[in-house]
Structure formats: C-alpha cells, structure tokens
Design a protein around this motif. Structure first.
Motif, PDB file in Angstrom:
ATOM      1  N   SER A 267      48.392  55.959 125.739  1.00 29.62           N
ATOM      2  CA  SER A 267      49.041  55.129 124.716  1.00 29.62           C
ATOM      3  C   SER A 267      50.223  54.329 125.262  1.00 29.62           C
ATOM      4  CB  SER A 267      49.501  55.994 123.546  1.00 29.62           C
ATOM      5  OG  SER A 267      50.477  56.941 123.976  1.00 29.62           O
ATOM      6  N   ILE A 268      50.633  54.597 126.502  1.00 24.86           N
ATOM      7  CA  ILE A 268      51.741  53.851 127.097  1.00 24.86           C
ATOM      8  C   ILE A 268      51.297  52.422 127.398  1.00 24.86           C
ATOM      9  CG2 ILE A 268      53.181  53.640 129.175  1.00 24.86           C
ATOM     10  CD1 ILE A 268      53.359  56.642 129.289  1.00 24.86           C
ATOM     11  N   ARG A 269      52.054  51.464 126.916  1.00 29.58           N
ATOM     12  CA  ARG A 269      51.728  50.053 127.156  1.00 29.58           C
ATOM     13  C   ARG A 269      52.129  49.687 128.582  1.00 29.58           C
ATOM     14  NH1 ARG A 269      50.550  46.667 123.204  1.00 29.58           N
ATOM     15  NH2 ARG A 269      51.551  44.934 124.292  1.00 29.58           N
ATOM     16  N   SER A 270      51.200  49.058 129.292  1.00 27.87           N
ATOM     17  CA  SER A 270      51.455  48.657 130.669  1.00 27.87           C
ATOM     18  C   SER A 270      50.754  47.324 130.917  1.00 27.87           C
ATOM     19  CB  SER A 270      50.937  49.725 131.646  1.00 27.87           C
ATOM     20  OG  SER A 270      51.225  49.377 132.978  1.00 27.87           O
ATOM     21  N   PRO A 271      51.408  46.207 130.551  1.00 31.33           N
ATOM     22  CA  PRO A 271      50.777  44.885 130.673  1.00 31.33           C
ATOM     23  C   PRO A 271      50.355  44.590 132.111  1.00 31.33           C
ATOM     24  CG  PRO A 271      52.819  44.771 129.415  1.00 31.33           C
ATOM     25  CD  PRO A 271      52.778  46.136 130.021  1.00 31.33           C
ATOM     26  N   LEU A 272      49.161  44.047 132.251  1.00 28.08           N
ATOM     27  CA  LEU A 272      48.659  43.656 133.564  1.00 28.08           C
ATOM     28  C   LEU A 272      49.338  42.366 134.015  1.00 28.08           C
ATOM     29  CD1 LEU A 272      44.900  44.433 132.870  1.00 28.08           C
ATOM     30  CD2 LEU A 272      46.401  45.693 134.417  1.00 28.08           C
ATOM     31  N   PRO A 273      49.428  42.136 135.326  1.00 25.71           N
ATOM     32  CA  PRO A 273      50.161  40.959 135.822  1.00 25.71           C
ATOM     33  C   PRO A 273      49.519  39.624 135.483  1.00 25.71           C
ATOM     34  CG  PRO A 273      49.104  42.140 137.629  1.00 25.71           C
ATOM     35  CD  PRO A 273      48.987  43.007 136.416  1.00 25.71           C
ATOM     36  N   HIS A 274      48.231  39.619 135.154  1.00 26.44           N
ATOM     37  CA  HIS A 274      47.558  38.372 134.763  1.00 26.44           C
ATOM     38  C   HIS A 274      46.347  38.712 133.902  1.00 26.44           C
ATOM     39  CE1 HIS A 274      44.433  39.137 137.794  1.00 26.44           C
ATOM     40  NE2 HIS A 274      45.428  39.454 138.615  1.00 26.44           N
ATOM     41  N   ASP A 275      45.656  37.699 133.417  1.00 27.30           N
ATOM     42  CA  ASP A 275      44.568  37.924 132.455  1.00 27.30           C
ATOM     43  C   ASP A 275      43.208  38.147 133.100  1.00 27.30           C
ATOM     44  OD1 ASP A 275      43.926  35.406 133.369  1.00 27.30           O
ATOM     45  OD2 ASP A 275      44.214  34.385 131.445  1.00 27.30           O
ATOM     46  N   GLY A 276      43.140  38.165 134.422  1.00 25.60           N
ATOM     47  CA  GLY A 276      41.877  38.434 135.100  1.00 25.60           C
ATOM     48  C   GLY A 276      41.094  37.197 135.490  1.00 25.60           C
ATOM     49  N   THR A 277      41.685  36.018 135.320  1.00 21.43           N
ATOM     50  CA  THR A 277      41.000  34.779 135.703  1.00 21.43           C
ATOM     51  C   THR A 277      41.539  34.199 137.008  1.00 21.43           C
ATOM     52  OG1 THR A 277      42.526  33.386 134.425  1.00 21.43           O
ATOM     53  CG2 THR A 277      40.562  34.217 133.275  1.00 21.43           C
ATOM     54  N   GLN A 278      42.724  34.635 137.411  1.00 13.33           N
ATOM     55  CA  GLN A 278      43.334  34.120 138.634  1.00 13.33           C
ATOM     56  C   GLN A 278      43.661  35.291 139.566  1.00 13.33           C
ATOM     57  OE1 GLN A 278      46.686  32.081 136.833  1.00 13.33           O
ATOM     58  NE2 GLN A 278      45.665  30.104 137.068  1.00 13.33           N
ATOM     59  N   TRP A 279      43.194  35.174 140.810  1.00 10.36           N
ATOM     60  CA  TRP A 279      43.379  36.257 141.767  1.00 10.36           C
ATOM     61  C   TRP A 279      43.995  35.732 143.051  1.00 10.36           C
ATOM     62  CZ3 TRP A 279      42.612  41.213 140.334  1.00 10.36           C
ATOM     63  CH2 TRP A 279      41.872  41.422 139.157  1.00 10.36           C
ATOM     64  N   GLN A 280      45.019  36.425 143.508  1.00  9.16           N
ATOM     65  CA  GLN A 280      45.713  36.053 144.752  1.00  9.16           C
ATOM     66  C   GLN A 280      44.888  36.524 145.950  1.00  9.16           C
ATOM     67  OE1 GLN A 280      48.572  34.438 144.326  1.00  9.16           O
ATOM     68  NE2 GLN A 280      49.175  34.120 146.461  1.00  9.16           N
ATOM     69  N   THR A 281      44.584  35.596 146.851  1.00 10.24           N
ATOM     70  CA  THR A 281      43.815  35.977 148.031  1.00 10.24           C
ATOM     71  C   THR A 281      44.747  36.305 149.187  1.00 10.24           C
ATOM     72  OG1 THR A 281      43.615  33.656 148.697  1.00 10.24           O
ATOM     73  CG2 THR A 281      41.812  34.590 147.407  1.00 10.24           C
ATOM     74  N   LYS A 282      44.271  37.163 150.070  1.00 13.30           N
ATOM     75  CA  LYS A 282      45.084  37.622 151.189  1.00 13.30           C
ATOM     76  C   LYS A 282      45.180  36.573 152.284  1.00 13.30           C
ATOM     77  CE  LYS A 282      45.244  41.343 154.629  1.00 13.30           C
ATOM     78  NZ  LYS A 282      44.572  42.565 155.122  1.00 13.30           N
ATOM     79  N   GLN A 283      44.032  35.964 152.646  1.00  6.79           N
ATOM     80  CA  GLN A 283      43.996  35.073 153.784  1.00  6.79           C
ATOM     81  C   GLN A 283      44.734  33.754 153.525  1.00  6.79           C
ATOM     82  OE1 GLN A 283      41.426  36.591 152.438  1.00  6.79           O
ATOM     83  NE2 GLN A 283      40.074  37.493 154.002  1.00  6.79           N
ATOM     84  N   LEU A 284      44.465  33.212 152.335  1.00  8.09           N
ATOM     85  CA  LEU A 284      44.988  31.882 152.048  1.00  8.09           C
ATOM     86  C   LEU A 284      46.323  31.910 151.312  1.00  8.09           C
ATOM     87  CD1 LEU A 284      41.672  30.165 150.893  1.00  8.09           C
ATOM     88  CD2 LEU A 284      42.710  30.146 153.174  1.00  8.09           C
TER      89      LEU A 284
END
Length: 288
Positions: A267-284
């Motif tokens: 029940s603890i609220r823990s907002p995710l950092p984004h909505d799942g449409t944008q993902w940070q890539t490692k290489q670029l």
C-alpha cells in the motif's frame, strides 16, 4: 523448469482462452491453499510445540506470520489489479510525439504504434509496457507498472516457505517424539521392518515434502528476476544491457522513488520515474 515454461508458452499461444480459464484459477488456488495450509500447520500445530502459546515468542511468531501473509497476498492482488497495458496510459501518451515516433514500433495485433520495450501478450490481448512475462500466479502480465508487486510477491513467497520449513526442522531437532514421525529420518527403518505409518505421520510427511517444493518454486523465480532487476533487462531479453543504468538507477526504475520502502507494504505509494514510454539507454545516454 525450462521445459515447463516452454510447454506453458506453447499451450498459451495455441489455446489462450482455454489456458486462461484453467491454468490461472489453478495457479491462484495453489497459492491460496498453500498459504492457508502452511500457516495453519505452523501456527496451530508446530509452533505450540516449540514455544509456550501464552508466551511472548509465540505472539511475535503470529505477528511475523500475519505480516508475511499480508504482504504475500497484498502484493499478489496489487499485481493483478495494476495494469501495465499501453492502453492504461493517458490518451495523449498513447500517441508518440514527432521526435519520438521513430523509436516506437507497430503492433500487428493491436494495430497501433507502441513504445520501446512494449510487446504484445496473447493472453492479455494487448501490448504491455516493458513486458517481462505473463504470470499465471497473478493472472496478468508483469510489466512497467506492476513489476514491483510481482517481485515482492515472489520474495515473500520464498520468505514464508523458508520460515515454515525452518520451523519443521527446528521441531525435528528439539523434539525426539516428532522425529519418529518423519520418513525422511527413519526411511531405512520403515523399509527394513515394514512399520506402518499413522495418518498423522503421513500428513506431516506430505506437508514437509510440499514445503520443500514451496521453497524451490520462488527460489527459481527469483533466480530469473534478480538479474532482471540488477541489469534492467526482461525475462525474454536477458542479454540486452542497453538500458542498464547501474544498481540504484535500475532499482528505482522498477520499484519507484521509495525503493526498498516498498518491501514493507504493497500500500506504500512509490511513483515510478516515468510512465514507461521513454527509456534511458546506456550507450547513447539518450532517451528512447
């Protein structure tokens, strides 16, 4: 285990409706029955033989057991009720912006563009944000929004089954009378002298074996999921390390801003950092 998963995947793809109608209720029922069985056996039969039912340790054992059951079933329900479908996004986020459109891909089944790391599920009949796999124990797909609940559900399943097994072993160590009940200890004696077992002994031995299997299942599940969490991959793309942002970044991406606090309660609220449409890539070092 791999054979079982391959077989389930084949049947699910070939007969999705029949699979959902039979396997989902059976798997959920297995979790519920197992939870009630091991809780009842431990707290009403085994623990009173270890601790004084009126003592402090017995009350603490009850609190720990109820805490585990609450988190196990709570995360299971929250996982089922939390949708990771692309269609759960706000309407304006279901359509890519012009600068993001080249990163999205087209789903032939849904007939729409879907975000990176989103894939179609034949059982859910929709595309899932950062789809990991379809879980028969929660009757839903595990993806961006509900992965946190699935991970802790699996973790509490392991914790509960291990503690239950530990109480069995503890009782065997301290109680000689109980040791005589278990075939695992007196197997040779049973074979050589054909000594029949009482009904109570049969039930205890069956529960003991089931408890061992109850430990193995979540252990295998976590064996797949811990690398996924550690490397920011998915069940079906374990070698894709392009989204790995380090342990802290990956953990926050899966569990939300409150991180380990989510272990305490679903029940603890823990907002995710984004909505799942944008993902940070490692290489670029760019957003996709």
């Amino acid at each position: 285990m791999c054979f079982m998963m391959t077989g389930c995947k084949y049947i699910a793809n070939a007969y999705p409706k029949r699979f959902a109608m039979t396997v989902h209720p059976a798997a959920i029922g297995l979790v519920l029955v197992g939870t009630v069985l091991f809780l009842s056996l431990d707290m009403f039969y085994i623990m009173p033989k270890i601790y004084d039912p009126d003592g402090l340790f017995f009350k603490i054992a009850w609190l720990i057991s109820l805490f585990i059951v609450y988190n196990l079933l709570g995360n299971m329900i929250a996982c089922h009720r939390t949708s990771s479908a692309v269609t759960s996004l706000p309407k304006d986020r279901q359509i890519p912006s012009p600068e993001e459109e080249h990163l999205w891909h087209f789903c032939d089944q849904c007939q729409m563009l879907v975000p990176p790391r989103s894939w179609h599920c034949n059982l859910c009949k929709c595309c899932i944000l950062r789809r990991d796999h379809h879980c028969i124990f929660t009757a839903t797909c595990i993806g961006h929004n509900n992965y946190r609940y699935f991970f802790w559900f699996t973790m509490y399943m392991l914790i509960g089954s291990l503690l239950s097994l530990a109480t069995h072993i503890h009782l065997l160590v301290i109680n000689e009378e109980m040791r005589r009940q278990y075939a695992i200890i007196h197997f040779t004696h049973l074979i050589l002298f054909f000594k029949p077992m009482s009904f109570k002994s049969i039930v205890l031995n069956i529960c003991f074996v089931l408890n061992i299997y109850a430990c193995i299942l979540p252990l295998i599940m976590l064996g797949y999921q811990i690398p996924t969490l550690y490397l920011n991959t998915t069940f079906y793309t374990p070698k894709d390390l392009s989204y790995n942002q380090g342990l802290r970044g990956n953990f926050m991406a899966f569990m939300g801003k409150r991180g380990l606090c989510t272990f305490i309660s679903p029940s603890i609220r823990s907002p995710l950092p984004h909505d799942g449409t944008q993902w940070q890539t490692k290489q670029l070092s760019s957003t996709v």
